[in-house]
Design an enzyme around this catalytic site. Structure first.
Site, PDB file in Angstrom:
ATOM      1  N   CYS A 161      -4.793   2.887  -3.784  1.00 42.71           N
ATOM      2  CA  CYS A 161      -3.637   2.497  -2.736  1.00 42.71           C
ATOM      3  C   CYS A 161      -1.950   1.796  -3.607  1.00 42.71           C
ATOM      4  CB  CYS A 161      -3.373   3.324  -1.577  1.00 42.71           C
ATOM      5  SG  CYS A 161      -4.892   4.628  -1.440  1.00 42.71           S
ATOM      6  N   HIS A 221       0.644  -0.848   0.307  1.00 47.30           N
ATOM      7  CA  HIS A 221       0.204   0.087  -0.069  1.00 47.30           C
ATOM      8  C   HIS A 221       0.637   1.005   0.126  1.00 47.30           C
ATOM      9  CE1 HIS A 221      -2.643   3.093   1.758  1.00 47.30           C
ATOM     10  NE2 HIS A 221      -4.114   2.561   1.431  1.00 47.30           N
ATOM     11  N   GLN A 278      -4.078  -4.660   6.890  1.00 46.82           N
ATOM     12  CA  GLN A 278      -4.826  -5.675   6.918  1.00 46.82           C
ATOM     13  C   GLN A 278      -4.733  -7.210   7.525  1.00 46.82           C
ATOM     14  OE1 GLN A 278      -7.596  -4.747   4.912  1.00 46.82           O
ATOM     15  NE2 GLN A 278      -6.530  -2.889   4.116  1.00 46.82           N
ATOM     16  N   LYS A 314     -10.430  -0.499  10.040  1.00 43.29           N
ATOM     17  CA  LYS A 314     -10.606  -1.450   9.731  1.00 43.29           C
ATOM     18  C   LYS A 314     -10.832  -2.940  10.422  1.00 43.29           C
ATOM     19  CE  LYS A 314      -6.975   0.258   6.065  1.00 43.29           C
ATOM     20  NZ  LYS A 314      -7.464   0.842   5.244  1.00 43.29           N
ATOM     21  N   ASP A 324       3.139  -4.153   7.901  1.00 49.04           N
ATOM     22  CA  ASP A 324       2.168  -2.938   7.990  1.00 49.04           C
ATOM     23  C   ASP A 324       0.494  -4.188   7.900  1.00 49.04           C
ATOM     24  OD1 ASP A 324      -0.236  -2.243   7.563  1.00 49.04           O
ATOM     25  OD2 ASP A 324       1.205  -1.320   4.876  1.00 49.04           O
TER      26      ASP A 324
HETATM   27  N1  7TS Z   1      -1.776  -1.069   4.766  1.00 51.86           N
HETATM   28  C1  7TS Z   1      -2.601  -1.204   4.403  1.00 51.86           C
HETATM   29  C2  7TS Z   1      -1.986  -2.856   4.006  1.00 51.86           C
HETATM   30  C3  7TS Z   1      -3.832  -0.826   3.841  1.00 51.86           C
HETATM   31  O1  7TS Z   1      -4.897  -1.148   3.337  1.00 51.86           O
HETATM   32  C4  7TS Z   1      -4.137   1.040   4.395  1.00 51.86           C
HETATM   33  C5  7TS Z   1      -5.559   1.262   3.750  1.00 51.86           C
HETATM   34  C6  7TS Z   1      -3.188   1.143   4.841  1.00 51.86           C
HETATM   35  C7  7TS Z   1      -1.632   0.977   4.485  1.00 51.86           C
HETATM   36  C8  7TS Z   1      -3.523   2.741   5.518  1.00 51.86           C
HETATM   37  O2  7TS Z   1      -4.258   2.533   6.325  1.00 51.86           O
HETATM   38  P1  7TS Z   1      -4.992   3.824   6.923  1.00 51.86           P
HETATM   39  O3  7TS Z   1      -6.152   3.374   8.197  1.00 51.86           O
HETATM   40  O4  7TS Z   1      -4.053   4.469   7.116  1.00 51.86           O
HETATM   41  O5  7TS Z   1      -5.349   4.119   5.766  1.00 51.86           O
HETATM   42  N2  7TS Z   1      -5.764   0.206   3.067  1.00 51.86           N
HETATM   43  C9  7TS Z   1      -6.856   1.285   2.558  1.00 51.86           C
HETATM   44  C10 7TS Z   1      -8.139   0.447   1.270  1.00 51.86           C
HETATM   45  O6  7TS Z   1      -7.236  -1.004   0.686  1.00 51.86           O
HETATM   46  N3  7TS Z   1      -9.019   1.637   0.896  1.00 51.86           N
HETATM   47  O7  7TS Z   1      -8.976   2.278   1.855  1.00 51.86           O
HETATM   48  C11 7TS Z   1      -7.820   2.482   2.609  1.00 51.86           C
END
Ligand code: 7TS
Length: 415
Positions: A373, A131, A211, A234, A208
């Site tokens: 992303c 990501h 997920q 999430k 990371d």
């Molecule tokens: N890493 C992964 C693997 C992710 O899927 C996401 C967010 C992030 C980092 C960042 O998370 P955040 O909470 O800091 O935004 N993924 C997604 C997505 O797949 N669609 O919207 C956000």
């Protein structure tokens, strides 16, 4: 046809009753099928009530007051820190830093650890499926500092080319930063094996977990993660809270990232001394109610059991994947059933991903379209965008059937 194997793992109708939003209709007057939990999960009543309870009965700033409300708010916030530590197998609550989201957690490591430890010529190993949150901060640091980024590539089936790892580790990287689960392919790499090899080569490991943590049991010590980043929103919790886990000795050696209140021990006009971990990294008033809400989300997931969550999603993946593959002209970005969660990104010959999402919305089905992303991963597969359907504990095989049926409608509309 109800699927017996799947329905024996979780009582999904009981779970769904805790998520009022799932019972609503979309603007077309059709019942909602929410398949966008990879972007953000829905929240159970228990989490929403924990937020309301905090604001209705306990609200105060933390760490600064002796009055009743301040002590209650501080206790609730710190109890959640301990709960998060237990949830991911951390050795101590002092290893849990509350931030805004997974993105900020990774940036904290890059800015604090990275700037203190990476010099010209140093190598950081990432993967092609990251990501942007685990890519762009490293690119920002690498540029101008002469740090080199190397990548484990992605195979045509969406798995990682693990055979590349020994060659990359021979470059003696200082850090290997890898996603525990792709938000595009759903692939869950063998992080424990990557960490074992990385540690043998003298590298630290950042996972990371944005997920991974919502969808599988995680024990940072068994995993061999030196750092783990994830987001509350999430995993059934409120938005505005993220977690950075860091091994205590590493956090203690790192300089502060943001400066301000709470992160200091003593301040004079000439300078400051930093607070102990984890407070050193928590400048300013945090998202107190939301942290408390994350605690309720963890209680909710624990009551189900993360093993069951993981097993349910693997069973859903085995149910959904072959059905998607039967849709003529549909291509999955990463079609391996090996080590995967229930996230499916796909494109259909001759139909733009946004048009797919639009027609699915007409049938009540919420999916996301775009590069999610993870643009380098889409470049690697030669597609600008995909539609993505992602399943969580409240989704059913019947909803998967509705998705597949609607995809045949998409084909008709654009025939
Ligand atoms: N890493 C992964 C693997 C992710 O899927 C996401 C967010 C992030 C980092 C960042 O998370 P955040 O909470 O800091 O935004 N993924 C997604 C997505 O797949 N669609 O919207 C956000």
């Amino acid at each position: 046809m109800p699927n017996l194997e799947i329905s024996s793992i979780l009582d999904v109708s009981r779970i769904r009753a805790d998520f009022p939003v799932l019972a609503r209709e979309t603007r077309e007057g059709v019942s909602l099928v929410y398949l966008d939990s990879t972007a953000t999960s829905q929240k159970p009543r228990q989490v929403i009530e924990a937020l309301a309870d905090f604001y209705l009965h306990h609200n105060a700033n933390i760490h600064r007051g002796v009055h009743t409300l301040a002590e209650e708010a501080t206790a609730a916030y710190e109890e959640t820190r301990a709960r998060v530590a237990r949830f991911i197998g951390a050795a101590s609550p002092k290893e849990i830093v509350f931030v805004r989201n997974a993105t900020e957690a990774i940036n904290l490591v890059v800015y604090s650890w990275g700037r203190a430890n990476l010099r010209e010529g140093d190598v950081v190993v990432l993967t092609e499926m990251e990501h942007h949150a685990n890519l762009v901060p490293w690119q920002m640091l690498a540029k101008g500092r002469g740090v080199k980024l190397e990548f484990i590539h992605v195979r045509p089936d969406g798995t990682l080319a693990m055979d590349e790892l020994p060659r990359l580790l021979a470059l003696k990287p200082k850090m290997v930063a890898v996603s525990g689960m792709s938000n595009v392919t759903g692939f869950q790499p063998d992080v424990a094996e990557i960490a074992r090899q990385a540690h043998d080569a003298g590298a630290l490991v950042l996972v990371d977990g944005a997920q991974l943590v919502p969808h599988a049991p995680v024990d940072v010590q068994a995993l061999g993660a030196d750092f783990l980043a994830f987001s509350s929103h999430k995993m059934l919790g409120p938005s505005g809270v993220g977690v950075l886990y860091g091994r205590r000795a590493l956090l203690e050696a790192m300089p502060p990232f943001l400066g301000g209140g709470d992160m200091i021990k003593r301040v004079t006009l000439e300078g400051f001394s930093a607070n102990a971990v984890p407070y050193k990294f928590e400048a300013g008033t945090p998202a107190i109610a939301e942290v408390v809400g994350l605690g309720a989300a963890i209680d909710y997931l624990n009551a189900i059991g993360m093993e069951a969550v993981h097993a349910y999603e693997q069973a859903m993946a085995r149910y959904v994947l072959p059905r998607l593959q039967e849709v003529p002209g549909l291509h999955l970005l990463g079609a391996s059933l090996e080590r995967r969660g229930a996230v499916f990104s796909f494109w259909i010959d001759g139909i733009h991903a946004h048009d797919v999402a639009q027609v699915l919305d007409y049938y009540g089905i919420a999916v996301r379209a775009g590069h999610h992303c993870a643009q380098p991963l889409h470049i690697r597969f030669g597609v600008p965008a995909t539609a993505r359907a992602s399943f969580y504990i409240y989704n059913t095989p019947e909803e998967a059937d509705r998705l597949v049926a609607a995809l045949y409608k998409v084909k008709e509309v654009f025939a």
